[in-house]
Every structure is written in C-alpha cells, then in structure tokens.
Write a protein that holds these residues in place. Structure first.
Motif, PDB file in Angstrom:
ATOM      1  N   UNK A  30      -3.428  -8.212 -35.694  1.00  0.00           N
ATOM      2  CA  UNK A  30      -3.717  -7.177 -34.705  1.00  0.00           C
ATOM      3  C   UNK A  30      -4.865  -7.366 -33.908  1.00  0.00           C
ATOM      4  N   UNK A  31      -5.956  -7.834 -34.535  1.00  0.00           N
ATOM      5  CA  UNK A  31      -7.219  -7.706 -33.778  1.00  0.00           C
ATOM      6  C   UNK A  31      -7.277  -9.071 -32.774  1.00  0.00           C
ATOM      7  N   UNK A  32      -6.751 -10.046 -33.289  1.00  0.00           N
ATOM      8  CA  UNK A  32      -6.640 -11.221 -32.513  1.00  0.00           C
ATOM      9  C   UNK A  32      -5.393 -10.871 -31.244  1.00  0.00           C
ATOM     10  N   UNK A  33      -4.950 -10.074 -31.496  1.00  0.00           N
ATOM     11  CA  UNK A  33      -3.770  -9.621 -30.273  1.00  0.00           C
ATOM     12  C   UNK A  33      -4.458  -8.514 -29.113  1.00  0.00           C
ATOM     13  N   UNK A  34      -5.080  -7.679 -29.827  1.00  0.00           N
ATOM     14  CA  UNK A  34      -5.575  -6.720 -29.095  1.00  0.00           C
ATOM     15  C   UNK A  34      -6.615  -6.808 -28.258  1.00  0.00           C
ATOM     16  N   UNK A  35      -7.618  -7.816 -28.355  1.00  0.00           N
ATOM     17  CA  UNK A  35      -8.682  -8.313 -27.546  1.00  0.00           C
ATOM     18  C   UNK A  35      -8.171  -9.141 -26.361  1.00  0.00           C
ATOM     19  N   UNK A  36      -7.159  -9.884 -26.511  1.00  0.00           N
ATOM     20  CA  UNK A  36      -6.589 -10.498 -25.147  1.00  0.00           C
ATOM     21  C   UNK A  36      -5.835  -9.187 -24.353  1.00  0.00           C
ATOM     22  N   UNK A  37      -5.043  -8.446 -25.087  1.00  0.00           N
ATOM     23  CA  UNK A  37      -4.690  -7.262 -24.471  1.00  0.00           C
ATOM     24  C   UNK A  37      -5.687  -6.493 -23.630  1.00  0.00           C
ATOM     25  N   UNK A  38      -6.782  -6.447 -24.102  1.00  0.00           N
ATOM     26  CA  UNK A  38      -7.928  -5.633 -23.283  1.00  0.00           C
ATOM     27  C   UNK A  38      -8.183  -6.708 -22.282  1.00  0.00           C
ATOM     28  N   UNK A  39      -8.347  -7.890 -22.392  1.00  0.00           N
ATOM     29  CA  UNK A  39      -8.770  -8.676 -21.430  1.00  0.00           C
ATOM     30  C   UNK A  39      -7.527  -8.648 -19.969  1.00  0.00           C
ATOM     31  N   UNK A  40      -6.306  -8.782 -20.434  1.00  0.00           N
ATOM     32  CA  UNK A  40      -5.307  -8.632 -19.441  1.00  0.00           C
ATOM     33  C   UNK A  40      -5.519  -7.207 -18.705  1.00  0.00           C
ATOM     34  N   UNK A  41      -5.629  -5.976 -19.608  1.00  0.00           N
ATOM     35  CA  UNK A  41      -5.642  -4.568 -19.123  1.00  0.00           C
ATOM     36  C   UNK A  41      -6.966  -4.600 -17.949  1.00  0.00           C
ATOM     37  N   UNK A  42      -8.044  -5.349 -18.486  1.00  0.00           N
ATOM     38  CA  UNK A  42      -9.089  -5.690 -17.586  1.00  0.00           C
ATOM     39  C   UNK A  42      -8.769  -6.184 -16.444  1.00  0.00           C
ATOM     40  N   UNK A  43      -7.959  -7.267 -16.260  1.00  0.00           N
ATOM     41  CA  UNK A  43      -7.507  -7.929 -15.156  1.00  0.00           C
ATOM     42  C   UNK A  43      -6.864  -7.112 -14.409  1.00  0.00           C
ATOM     43  N   UNK A  44      -5.877  -6.072 -14.763  1.00  0.00           N
ATOM     44  CA  UNK A  44      -5.175  -5.210 -14.036  1.00  0.00           C
ATOM     45  C   UNK A  44      -6.065  -4.264 -13.319  1.00  0.00           C
ATOM     46  N   UNK A  45      -6.934  -3.691 -13.911  1.00  0.00           N
ATOM     47  CA  UNK A  45      -7.721  -2.882 -13.179  1.00  0.00           C
ATOM     48  C   UNK A  45      -8.775  -3.564 -12.223  1.00  0.00           C
ATOM     49  N   UNK A  46      -9.251  -4.815 -12.403  1.00  0.00           N
ATOM     50  CA  UNK A  46      -9.847  -5.676 -11.599  1.00  0.00           C
ATOM     51  C   UNK A  46      -9.367  -5.826 -10.419  1.00  0.00           C
ATOM     52  N   UNK A  47      -7.880  -6.258 -10.384  1.00  0.00           N
ATOM     53  CA  UNK A  47      -7.058  -6.707  -9.282  1.00  0.00           C
ATOM     54  C   UNK A  47      -6.380  -5.423  -8.609  1.00  0.00           C
ATOM     55  N   UNK A  48      -6.704  -4.353  -9.384  1.00  0.00           N
ATOM     56  CA  UNK A  48      -6.084  -3.028  -8.925  1.00  0.00           C
ATOM     57  C   UNK A  48      -4.584  -3.101  -8.952  1.00  0.00           C
ATOM     58  N   UNK A  49      -4.015  -3.661  -9.902  1.00  0.00           N
ATOM     59  CA  UNK A  49      -2.687  -4.122  -9.925  1.00  0.00           C
ATOM     60  C   UNK A  49      -1.987  -2.963 -10.978  1.00  0.00           C
ATOM     61  N   UNK A  50      -2.558  -1.699 -11.221  1.00  0.00           N
ATOM     62  CA  UNK A  50      -1.925  -0.791 -12.096  1.00  0.00           C
ATOM     63  C   UNK A  50      -0.501  -0.196 -11.709  1.00  0.00           C
ATOM     64  N   UNK A  51      -0.466  -0.229 -10.419  1.00  0.00           N
ATOM     65  CA  UNK A  51       0.886   0.400  -9.888  1.00  0.00           C
ATOM     66  C   UNK A  51       1.896  -0.870  -9.298  1.00  0.00           C
ATOM     67  N   UNK A  52       1.456  -2.271  -9.812  1.00  0.00           N
ATOM     68  CA  UNK A  52       2.360  -3.247  -9.245  1.00  0.00           C
ATOM     69  C   UNK A  52       3.853  -3.111  -9.742  1.00  0.00           C
ATOM     70  N   UNK A  53       4.130  -2.317 -10.903  1.00  0.00           N
ATOM     71  CA  UNK A  53       5.246  -1.914 -11.523  1.00  0.00           C
ATOM     72  C   UNK A  53       5.439  -0.367 -11.448  1.00  0.00           C
ATOM     73  N   UNK A  54       6.054   0.109 -10.357  1.00  0.00           N
ATOM     74  CA  UNK A  54       5.799   1.736 -10.304  1.00  0.00           C
ATOM     75  C   UNK A  54       6.624   2.463 -11.246  1.00  0.00           C
ATOM     76  N   UNK A  55       7.546   1.940 -12.209  1.00  0.00           N
ATOM     77  CA  UNK A  55       8.332   2.612 -13.037  1.00  0.00           C
ATOM     78  C   UNK A  55       7.884   2.496 -14.581  1.00  0.00           C
ATOM     79  N   UNK A  56       8.513   3.143 -15.361  1.00  0.00           N
ATOM     80  CA  UNK A  56       7.944   3.264 -16.967  1.00  0.00           C
ATOM     81  C   UNK A  56       8.810   4.123 -17.499  1.00  0.00           C
ATOM     82  N   UNK A  57       9.430   3.766 -18.625  1.00  0.00           N
ATOM     83  CA  UNK A  57       9.220   2.377 -19.486  1.00  0.00           C
ATOM     84  C   UNK A  57       9.916   1.266 -18.912  1.00  0.00           C
ATOM     85  N   UNK A  58      10.550   1.100 -17.981  1.00  0.00           N
ATOM     86  CA  UNK A  58      11.522   0.172 -17.308  1.00  0.00           C
ATOM     87  C   UNK A  58      10.417  -0.553 -16.615  1.00  0.00           C
ATOM     88  N   UNK A  59      10.946  -2.024 -16.209  1.00  0.00           N
ATOM     89  CA  UNK A  59      10.343  -2.685 -14.959  1.00  0.00           C
ATOM     90  C   UNK A  59      11.263  -2.822 -13.925  1.00  0.00           C
TER      91      UNK A  59
END
Length: 352
Positions: A30-59
């Motif tokens: 879980x530790x080894x997976x969560x840190x890459x998850x934080x990396x990808x989440x950081x990229x989402x914010x950096x590229x302002x991609x949080x609304x690239x998929x407008x629905x949830x929990x579906x895509x």
C-alpha cells in the motif's frame, strides 16, 4: 539456574512477525502504491485536469474498469492522468480491503486489525471526497482531498512500521534478560521531537494546498501571507530536522541503533531537496523574483503555461512533501516504540 517459567505458545506468537507477515507485506504494498498515486494526483492538479472526466463514479458513462483502454491511453493527456488516477486509487482500495481481511485472519494484536480497518475507511473516504469534488466542481473539496491524501500515506507508513519485524526486534527485553543492555535509551524529548516533525510537515502540506488551490475570493495580501508562512515553516522544519539528526546520531554512537538515525539522515536530504523544488515551483508558476531579473536566464515575466519539466518540478515538490511527512511519521512511531521498550526494560531490571 534460571527459574523463570518457559513462555507459552500464545505468548510466543503474540508479537511473532511470522503470524502477520502477509499483513506487513500488504502494508508495504500500500505504501508503494500510494506514493505514485500522490504523484499522479499532483499531476492532475498541476495540469488542471481535475475535470477531464466530468462524471463519477463512471467515466463518460462507462464503468470505471470497462472504459475503452485505447481511448484512455491514446486520448488527451489530461484524460490519461485523471482516469489513471482513478484506476490507481481503486487498486489501492482493493489492497486496503485485502489488508483488513489479512489483519483479521492473521494478526493476534486486535489494535492492528482496527488500524487496518481505519486505513480502509480512510481510502474509501478519500475516493468519495475526490468523486464529490468532481460532481460539485468544488475547489475547496479539491484542497481538502489534496490535504487528506498525504495523511493517508502517513497512516499506511505507520501500519507498515508496526507490522514489521523490526517492531518486535526493537524490544529485545521481550526475548530475555540478557538482551536488555542492548536496548537504546530514548528520552521523551526525542518522541516529542518526532511529533513536532510530523506537525510541521503536515502544516507545510496544508499551506501548500492553499497555494495550489487558490480560492477566487482570496485577497493578494492573504496569498502573500500564506507564502511567507510556507517559506518560514520550511526553514523551521529544516532546523528541527537538523536537531533530530543530531539526537539520532547520539543514539547511533552510544547504542548502535540505526532505526532512527537512517530515517533522520534521509529526512535532512528530503527537506533540502524540498526547499530547492519549492524555489523551482515558484519560478515555474510566477517567474523569477525581481532581484534576480538581471541574471542570465531570468525572464522576469509570469509563466502562463508550464512545460514538461516545469510540471515535473511542481509535482515533485508536492510528492516530496508527502514523503517528508511519511518519514517523519516513521521516526515518531519508531521513537515511541523504543521509548516504550526502554521503559519496560527498566521495569524488568528493577524487579530483578
């Protein structure tokens, strides 16, 4: 002659790492997976991609796991990182479920099981928080989501520490009277120092989240105040880290203990790296400071779009902050354990 009774099988397996080896491995996973998850989440914010998929929990109307992989892999980059962030978060959720089940079946320490349950509830909460942020298009929820992720990462690190073999080996008094002299004597101030590191590390993350998710109503002087506190707290954290390293080095020299010294040494390097990355993040976001505009390469204008390396620097700054919090948590938990074991050993020695 040793007249002490032999320990029972239940006592032998109470803290036996073999009884929870699978739990520890899942916690490390879980530790080894969560840190890459934080990396990808950081990229989402950096590229302002949080609304690239407008629905949830579906895509885009598809089940999360049934979304066409070619559309995901070959589509726009913001869709790639946003949907990838969701998939990786789901994998972390499945690992957390397995961790809780393994703790229930294998762990003899009930508090570890409840700790694993808390980690599972935390990842569910984090996923729901991210989904509601998309549905409501809330910048505030995005900031809370960004603050809770590192705390969850730190909890996973703590769970990995308490299920490790070193957790049991840090109490040699449990294995016999002859091993008591091997135990490092950890003062209470060292435990408090570890807690201060955790508090400062998390304060830095909260301040940074406010800078990354700037509210439209924030005044310029309020933004400047947060920047000042963010910078000052960084250097305070570095100073406290240096003190912690000095104290852990004394433990290493007197008792040969490395469980605190090595993380403290790594923490100094991480904080220095974080300061450098923070400087690069400021330059990537806002350009060079006025007093540097005369130097070669100092453009002096606001950078409106980030290039690839600019985005890597900004995201690395976010991810390193989470890593600092995780290592600080490791130091705090381990120092508490050594402190507890040294007190127990002293009690045993006094009784004999």
């Amino acid at each position: 002659m040793n007249m002490e009774p032999e320990p029972s099988s239940a006592e032998l397996t109470k803290d036996d790492p073999s009884s929870s080896r699978i739990v520890h491995r899942l916690a490390v996973l879980s530790v080894c997976l969560v840190w890459p998850l934080i990396w990808v989440g950081g990229l989402v914010t950096t590229y302002d991609a949080g609304m690239a998929v407008p629905d949830w929990p579906n895509t885009y109307g598809y089940n999360l796991f049934l979304y066409p992989y070619k559309t995901w892999l070959l589509g726009p980059f913001d869709l790639f990182i946003e949907h990838g962030h969701r998939l990786l978060g789901a994998v972390v959720g499945f690992v957390a479920i397995g961790l809780a089940v393994a703790a229930y079946l294998k762990e003899t320490r009930r508090w570890v099981f409840w700790f694993a349950v808390a980690v599972l509830l935390a990842v569910i909460f984090q996923g729901a928080l991210g989904g509601i942020r998309v549905v409501q298009m809330s910048r505030t929820l995005a900031m809370v989501h960004g603050c809770f992720g590192p705390a969850f990462f730190a909890a996973c690190v703590a769970l990995a520490v308490v299920t490790s073999r070193s957790w049991r080996d840090s109490c040699p008094a449990d294995r016999g009277q002859s091993a008591i002299t091997e135990l490092a004597q950890v003062p209470r101030s060292t435990v408090i120092l570890g807690l201060v590191l955790v508090a400062l590390g998390y304060t830095q993350l909260v301040l940074g989240a406010q800078l990354r998710h700037v509210q439209p109503t924030m005044r310029p002087d309020g933004f400047a105040t947060i920047v000042v506190f963010h910078v000052v707290t960084a250097f305070v954290l570095w100073s406290v880290t240096a003190v912690g390293y000095w104290r852990m080095r004394k433990l290493k020299s007197c008792c040969g203990d490395l469980t605190l010294w090595r993380p403290a040494a790594a923490l100094i390097g991480l904080v220095l790296l974080q300061i450098v990355l923070g400087t690069g993040t400021w330059v990537a976001n806002y350009g060079w400071p006025t007093f540097l505009q005369g130097f070669p390469g100092a453009t002096g204008f606001l950078i409106r779009a980030k290039g690839f390396w600019d985005s890597i620097v900004v995201t690395a700054h976010v991810a390193t902050g989470s890593l600092i919090l995780a290592v600080s948590t490791m130091i705090w938990v381990r120092s508490w354990r050594l402190r507890y074991c040294s007190q127990s050993a002293s009690e045993v020695a006094n009784e004999t």
